[in-house]
Design a protein around this motif. Structure first.
Motif, mmCIF file in Angstrom:
data_model
loop_
_atom_site.group_PDB
_atom_site.id
_atom_site.type_symbol
_atom_site.label_atom_id
_atom_site.label_comp_id
_atom_site.label_asym_id
_atom_site.label_seq_id
_atom_site.Cartn_x
_atom_site.Cartn_y
_atom_site.Cartn_z
ATOM 1 N N ASP A 22 -4.816 -13.078 -17.676
ATOM 2 C CA ASP A 22 -3.920 -11.939 -17.494
ATOM 3 C C ASP A 22 -4.389 -10.997 -16.388
ATOM 4 O O ASP A 22 -3.585 -10.308 -15.776
ATOM 5 N N GLY A 23 -5.675 -10.926 -16.147
ATOM 6 C CA GLY A 23 -6.185 -10.072 -15.087
ATOM 7 C C GLY A 23 -6.516 -8.670 -15.565
ATOM 8 O O GLY A 23 -5.978 -8.176 -16.549
ATOM 9 N N THR A 24 -7.421 -8.015 -14.860
ATOM 10 C CA THR A 24 -7.796 -6.627 -15.115
ATOM 11 C C THR A 24 -7.965 -5.927 -13.770
ATOM 12 O O THR A 24 -7.917 -6.556 -12.712
ATOM 13 N N ASP A 25 -8.174 -4.631 -13.808
ATOM 14 C CA ASP A 25 -8.268 -3.849 -12.583
ATOM 15 C C ASP A 25 -9.610 -4.040 -11.888
ATOM 16 O O ASP A 25 -10.642 -4.255 -12.532
ATOM 17 N N THR A 26 -9.582 -3.924 -10.572
ATOM 18 C CA THR A 26 -10.791 -3.860 -9.756
ATOM 19 C C THR A 26 -11.207 -2.388 -9.656
ATOM 20 O O THR A 26 -10.376 -1.491 -9.709
ATOM 21 N N LEU A 27 -12.501 -2.141 -9.493
ATOM 22 C CA LEU A 27 -13.013 -0.777 -9.458
ATOM 23 C C LEU A 27 -13.582 -0.428 -8.088
ATOM 24 O O LEU A 27 -14.316 -1.228 -7.490
ATOM 25 N N LEU A 28 -13.265 0.780 -7.601
ATOM 26 C CA LEU A 28 -13.921 1.384 -6.451
ATOM 27 C C LEU A 28 -14.691 2.590 -6.978
ATOM 28 O O LEU A 28 -14.098 3.532 -7.515
ATOM 29 N N LEU A 29 -16.020 2.555 -6.841
ATOM 30 C CA LEU A 29 -16.885 3.566 -7.425
ATOM 31 C C LEU A 29 -17.656 4.263 -6.321
ATOM 32 O O LEU A 29 -18.418 3.619 -5.584
ATOM 33 N N ALA A 30 -17.449 5.582 -6.197
ATOM 34 C CA ALA A 30 -18.023 6.351 -5.088
ATOM 35 C C ALA A 30 -19.359 6.964 -5.479
ATOM 36 O O ALA A 30 -19.519 7.511 -6.581
ATOM 37 N N ALA A 90 0.836 -1.196 0.000
ATOM 38 C CA ALA A 90 0.000 0.000 0.000
ATOM 39 C C ALA A 90 0.874 1.250 0.000
ATOM 40 O O ALA A 90 1.952 1.281 0.609
ATOM 41 N N ARG A 91 0.405 2.280 -0.662
ATOM 42 C CA ARG A 91 1.086 3.563 -0.691
ATOM 43 C C ARG A 91 0.544 4.450 0.427
ATOM 44 O O ARG A 91 -0.574 4.237 0.909
ATOM 45 N N PRO A 92 1.304 5.438 0.851
ATOM 46 C CA PRO A 92 0.771 6.380 1.838
ATOM 47 C C PRO A 92 -0.525 7.012 1.326
ATOM 48 O O PRO A 92 -0.597 7.462 0.185
ATOM 49 N N GLY A 93 -1.542 6.999 2.150
ATOM 50 C CA GLY A 93 -2.808 7.594 1.761
ATOM 51 C C GLY A 93 -3.778 6.644 1.096
ATOM 52 O O GLY A 93 -4.948 7.001 0.878
ATOM 53 N N ASP A 94 -3.349 5.416 0.737
ATOM 54 C CA ASP A 94 -4.272 4.452 0.146
ATOM 55 C C ASP A 94 -5.395 4.126 1.132
ATOM 56 O O ASP A 94 -5.135 3.850 2.304
ATOM 57 N N LEU A 95 -6.640 4.121 0.644
ATOM 58 C CA LEU A 95 -7.772 3.822 1.510
ATOM 59 C C LEU A 95 -7.817 2.351 1.898
ATOM 60 O O LEU A 95 -8.281 2.003 2.979
ATOM 61 N N PHE A 96 -7.344 1.480 1.012
ATOM 62 C CA PHE A 96 -7.359 0.039 1.267
ATOM 63 C C PHE A 96 -5.946 -0.516 1.134
ATOM 64 O O PHE A 96 -5.164 -0.056 0.296
ATOM 65 N N PHE A 142 -7.656 -12.252 -2.056
ATOM 66 C CA PHE A 142 -7.190 -10.919 -1.671
ATOM 67 C C PHE A 142 -8.094 -10.368 -0.568
ATOM 68 O O PHE A 142 -9.292 -10.176 -0.790
ATOM 69 N N LEU A 143 -7.525 -10.125 0.608
ATOM 70 C CA LEU A 143 -8.249 -9.488 1.708
ATOM 71 C C LEU A 143 -7.786 -8.041 1.784
ATOM 72 O O LEU A 143 -6.598 -7.769 2.017
ATOM 73 N N LEU A 144 -8.705 -7.104 1.606
ATOM 74 C CA LEU A 144 -8.386 -5.684 1.575
ATOM 75 C C LEU A 144 -8.968 -5.007 2.819
ATOM 76 O O LEU A 144 -10.183 -4.988 3.023
ATOM 77 N N ARG A 145 -8.070 -4.460 3.624
ATOM 78 C CA ARG A 145 -8.467 -3.772 4.855
ATOM 79 C C ARG A 145 -8.711 -2.295 4.572
ATOM 80 O O ARG A 145 -7.907 -1.614 3.940
ATOM 81 N N GLY A 193 -6.306 2.788 -3.756
ATOM 82 C CA GLY A 193 -4.984 2.264 -3.479
ATOM 83 C C GLY A 193 -4.400 1.400 -4.568
ATOM 84 O O GLY A 193 -5.000 1.176 -5.630
ATOM 85 N N ALA A 194 -3.226 0.877 -4.274
ATOM 86 C CA ALA A 194 -2.437 0.134 -5.251
ATOM 87 C C ALA A 194 -3.152 -1.113 -5.736
ATOM 88 O O ALA A 194 -2.958 -1.540 -6.881
ATOM 89 N N PHE A 195 -3.966 -1.732 -4.873
ATOM 90 C CA PHE A 195 -4.662 -2.940 -5.302
ATOM 91 C C PHE A 195 -5.505 -2.683 -6.538
ATOM 92 O O PHE A 195 -5.611 -3.543 -7.419
#
Length: 570
Positions: free
Chosen positions: A413-421, A53-59, A471-474, A436-438
């Motif tokens: 190959d995989g694709t990105d997961t989405l967080l939609l507000a 995780a990067r600084p400031g990542d929500l998850f 993947f467990l995302l806190r 976040g990076a995930f």
């Protein structure tokens, strides 16, 4: 003899020429969104490395730190047929009653006619991880007796005998399994006794009290009858889509209350053999006190089954506006997430698809308007194949956001997961960068469960992936917002309290929710209702309409707690 989900067809060279021509014509007529790309054969893949995780990542990805080392046993080098495309999931539930949710994850293993593993390959077990309460989990699979068997798809949880211990049902491609929770940390296989070991292609299930008799019934979603030798004539080398195979009827089992279940599919009006089910969602769409059923189907119209309150159903999907997407298609639907996205007190439906998804917003007239494009979700999701879509208030501001697990149906190959507000009015923006990076890590996402594993009031989530680790995302967002979580216990109603209708008022905020078995694609989420309250430090009024019809009102509830509520006896 092959199980009912699998038919071994004669090879095409052995068929009469006239019949071959008929089959070719049928194959040419099959149109499906699954026929978009040829499968790619890949070498065995290493699990995705921990994601820093990067600084400031929500998850943050805490899977390794939490001690969860599950990797799905794929048993093939690529997605070479339709059964290999779907994935496996699991369930989040408190199996030992200590107030902490645990995680159960499902595996595949070898399957004759479907997978291509070396001879003698053993099936890896399903895994039960007990939550220690310190941010870590312990593998208690062997002790609990939940290694299980079969090519597992999905799991659901509910207290079928009202003894206070949640029981577990596993939908397999093949014979399904029912485990009774003994209450001492172990489970007993009661499948044969209960009569729920359906041998078809089980892909989703939910416990639901369809007749409000205080006993949880079981609805099973079946997929299709797979024929290994069938090929795509339109796209040689690719596997054909779902319309190339016969659909299988779903099943409703009524709980007799003596440890056994009766198949009441036909008498309940639910018999519908022409679909290819992917997921079932039980919810009270009209808030009239009984559970309705929404079934997501693969390349056939979705169905909304309206309950008359006595466990008899009629299908109103086309009439209600939830059978097709906004352009009149019925592409492969994965699952439906339920929640009030615009704050009007009515339950809306978000559907993930292998094509344009849908956001069905319920209107005052009781119909649905597909707001996928007007909400911004069409633009945000159109380049992805969505599988597990879950609603959760990730920032506790009082509205429901979305996490969508994406992945190709053809390659690993995989694709990105989405967080939609959500802006509170049902309009969505992409918050993945802040997430976040995930969210920028390619993952072959499938199942997706919302949970609060550390009981801190911030909603976490769990993603299962094809041929990869879990993947467990806190959630580590520092918003200062308040929250309330409920643990409900029925008395006259079913002990799990599935079907309880909730109305919460905190100052100018009114939220509506429902206690239910929250099934998503292949997964069951944390069942405890969660409310984000924003800056409001207390709940002024909480109304609980229990399935029995009793109405209970609580007032002046301090925020930031897990509130346990038991149904009044009178």
């Amino acid at each position: 003899m092959h199980p009912r989900f699998l038919q071994i067809a004669p090879r095409r060279s052995a068929l009469p020429k006239r019949l071959v021509g008929v089959l070719l014509a049928i194959g040419a007529a099959v149109t499906s969104s699954r026929l978009q790309a040829e499968p790619v054969v890949l070498p065995p893949r290493a699990p995705t490395a921990p994601i820093a995780a990067r600084p400031g990542d929500l998850f943050e990805d805490v899977t390794q730190r939490a001690g969860i080392d599950f990797v799905q046993q794929f048993c093939h080098r690529g997605i070479m047929n339709i059964l290999l495309s779907n994935g496996s999931g699991g369930a989040v539930f408190d199996y030992d009653g200590d107030g902490l949710v645990d995680i159960y994850l499902l595996n595949w293993g070898p399957l004759d006619g479907v997978t291509g593993e070396p001879a003698g390959t053993a099936r890896e077990p399903n895994r039960l991880y007990r939550n220690r309460g310190d941010g870590t989990f312990e593998d208690v699979t062997a002790k609990a007796g939940l290694a299980a068997s079969g090519y597992a798809s999905a799991a659901c949880v509910g207290d079928i005998d009202n003894d206070g211990h949640p029981d577990l049902y596993i939908a397999n491609i093949g014979r399904n399994l029912l485990y009774r929770n003994r209450g001492d940390g172990t489970f007993a296989d009661i499948t044969d006794q209960a009569g729920v070991g359906d041998p078809d292609a089980g892909i989703s299930a939910t416990f639901v009290d369809v007749d409000n008799d205080g006993l949880l019934d079981l609805y099973l979603c079946n997929y299709l009858t797979y024929i290994p030798d069938r090929q795509s004539e339109q796209n040689p080398g690719a596997y054909p889509g779902p319309l190339a195979y016969a659909g299988q009827a779903n099943v409703l089992y009524r709980n007799r209350g003596d440890g056994t279940f009766a198949d009441v599919t036909r008498e309940s009006g639910l018999y519908s053999p022409g679909q290819r089910g992917m997921a079932v969602t039980a919810f009270d769409c009209d808030r009239d006190g009984d559970a309705d059923l929404y079934v997501s189907n693969d390349d056939t119209p979705n169905q909304l089954w309206l309950n008359d309150g006595k466990g008899h159903f009629r299908e109103i999907g086309v009439e209600a506006g939830v059978a097709f997407n906004s352009i009149g298609e019925a592409p492969g639907s994965m699952n439906a997430a339920i929640g009030d996205v615009d704050g009007d007190g009515r339950a809306d439906i978000f559907v993930t698809r292998l094509g344009y998804g849908s956001l069905y917003v319920r209107t005052p007239a009781g119909l649905y308007d597909d707001r996928m494009w007007a909400s911004g979700l069409g633009r945000l999701t159109q380049r992805y194949v969505g599988w597990g879509g879950e609603m959760l208030d990730h920032d506790n501001d009082g509205d429901l956001d979305l996490v969508v697990a994406n992945g190709s149906a053809f390659v690993l190959d995989g694709t990105d997961t989405l967080l939609l507000a959500n802006d509170g009015r049902g309009n969505f923006t992409d918050a993945s960068a802040a997430g976040g990076a995930f969210f920028s890590t390619p993952v072959s996402g499938r199942g997706n469960a919302a949970l609060d594993y550390d009981n801190d009031g911030r909603m976490d989530f769990l993603v299962t992936a094809l041929a990869d680790r879990v993947f467990l995302l806190r959630n580590r967002a520092e918003t200062g917002h308040h929250w309330l979580k409920l643990e409900l216990e029925g008395t006259k109603s079913n002990r799990s309290a599935y079907g309880a209708l909730l109305t919460l008022t905190a100052g100018d905020l009114t939220l509506h929710s429902e206690m239910r078995g929250p099934t998503g694609f292949l997964t069951q989420s944390d069942a405890r209702p969660h409310f984000g309250l924003g800056a409001r430090p207390k709940v002024d009024r909480l109304e609980i309409r229990w399935p029995s019809g009793r109405v209970q009102v609580l007032t002046d509830i301090p925020a930031d707690q897990i509130l346990k509520v038991k149904e009044p006896q009178s």
